[in-house]
Design an enzyme around this catalytic site. Structure first.
Site, mmCIF file in Angstrom:
data_model
loop_
_atom_site.group_PDB
_atom_site.id
_atom_site.type_symbol
_atom_site.label_atom_id
_atom_site.label_comp_id
_atom_site.label_asym_id
_atom_site.label_seq_id
_atom_site.Cartn_x
_atom_site.Cartn_y
_atom_site.Cartn_z
ATOM 1 N N GLY A 21 82.987 12.594 83.051
ATOM 2 C CA GLY A 21 81.840 13.346 83.529
ATOM 3 C C GLY A 21 81.982 13.848 84.956
ATOM 4 O O GLY A 21 82.765 13.325 85.752
ATOM 5 N N HIS A 34 79.984 15.419 79.930
ATOM 6 C CA HIS A 34 78.776 15.939 80.574
ATOM 7 C C HIS A 34 79.003 16.318 82.034
ATOM 8 O O HIS A 34 79.742 15.685 82.770
ATOM 9 C CB HIS A 34 77.658 14.892 80.485
ATOM 10 C CG HIS A 34 78.007 13.580 81.132
ATOM 11 N ND1 HIS A 34 77.809 13.311 82.460
ATOM 12 C CD2 HIS A 34 78.565 12.447 80.628
ATOM 13 C CE1 HIS A 34 78.190 12.087 82.742
ATOM 14 N NE2 HIS A 34 78.664 11.541 81.642
ATOM 15 N N ASP A 35 78.379 17.439 82.407
ATOM 16 C CA ASP A 35 78.330 17.904 83.791
ATOM 17 C C ASP A 35 79.676 18.365 84.330
ATOM 18 O O ASP A 35 79.843 18.506 85.545
ATOM 19 C CB ASP A 35 77.743 16.819 84.708
ATOM 20 C CG ASP A 35 76.370 16.350 84.243
ATOM 21 O OD1 ASP A 35 75.421 17.152 84.293
ATOM 22 O OD2 ASP A 35 76.261 15.192 83.797
#
Length: 257
Positions: A138, A120-121
């Site tokens: 992340g 994520h991200d």
């Protein structure tokens, strides 16, 4: 549209008429896929995921699933994949989280080999190669033309500058400046990727200036702040050094030393 009859396409999915979707693939309702993209058998594409044009996604990939983050509570965060990417078998890319920008992004013309994880991200630029089993935790930022060797693992919140390279099996726990080759556990600087720069059209004078910047950071005994100041001054007449200046402004975890 060449969709195999065993594929499951949710109502609401936006699929260009030229897209090919293989057997037993599953496409969620918030997914959009651009012209010329090919989706392999057993691939699952879910979440708020947009995929551009002319991508080739091989079998068993999982794109747009919920992040592996206990704070995630089902928010409509996103995964964006650009154009002309190759995504090989068993890759896993997750959507972003609201604790960051809510977006995970893979740019254009990237070559992503089997079992790569993009958490994520993460923001990955253009023209990158991520070899087998490269793993991004992340909130990682990766510039253009980066090569990550097989089994490279990158700690969350790291920044990797454009044209950087890691050797196979590298464990990256701090930021890697542009142009720098890193290797080892923990990854340490091992020069610059001169051959890769030549292949991308950098001339001898540009490469010489990049080598000088590398020496200022790593070989001349300067403090990091003094090295930054020297490179920033030189960048006024050397556009290739501007990548260092931008990197220094974005780096979060301290650079590899």
């Amino acid at each position: 549209m060449a969709i195999h009859p065993t594929a499951i396409i949710a109502p609401g999915a936006q699929i260009d008429a030229s897209v090919e979707i293989g057997p037993y693939a599953v496409i969620g309702q918030h997914v959009s896929i651009g012209a010329g993209t090919r989706v392999g058998p057993h691939t699952v594409i879910e979440g708020h995921t947009s995929i551009g044009r002319q991508n080739q996604i091989f079998q068993f990939a999982s794109l747009g699933a919920a992040p592996q983050d206990k704070k995630y509570a089902g928010e409509p965060t996103r995964l964006e994949i650009g154009d002309n990417n190759t995504i090989r078998e068993f890759c896993t890319f997750n959507v972003g989280t609201v604790q960051d920008g809510g977006l995970t992004r893979l740019g254009n013309d990237n070559w992503v080999m089997a079992y790569v994880h993009i958490a994520h991200d993460c923001i990955v630029g253009d023209h990158c190669i991520l070899a087998n089993n490269a793993t991004l935790a992340g909130h990682i930022s990766i510039g253009d033309h980066v090569f990550l060797g097989g089994l490279t693992a990158v700690h969350q919140f790291c920044t990797i500058g454009a044209h950087a390279m890691t050797a196979g099996g590298s464990i990256v726990v701090q930021d890697i400046p542009p142009y720098v080759t890193a290797a080892g556990n923990h990854a340490h600087p091992a020069g610059i990727n001169s051959e890769g720069l030549r292949r991308r059209g950098f001339d001898a004078e540009q490469i010489s200036r990049i080598k000088r910047a590398y020496k200022q950071i790593y070989r001349q005994g300067l403090s990091l702040e003094d090295a930054k100041a020297a490179i920033t001054e030189a960048a006024a007449d050397a556009p290739e050094l501007a990548l260092f200046v931008d990197f220094f402004a974005r780096a979060k975890r301290g650079i590899i030393r």
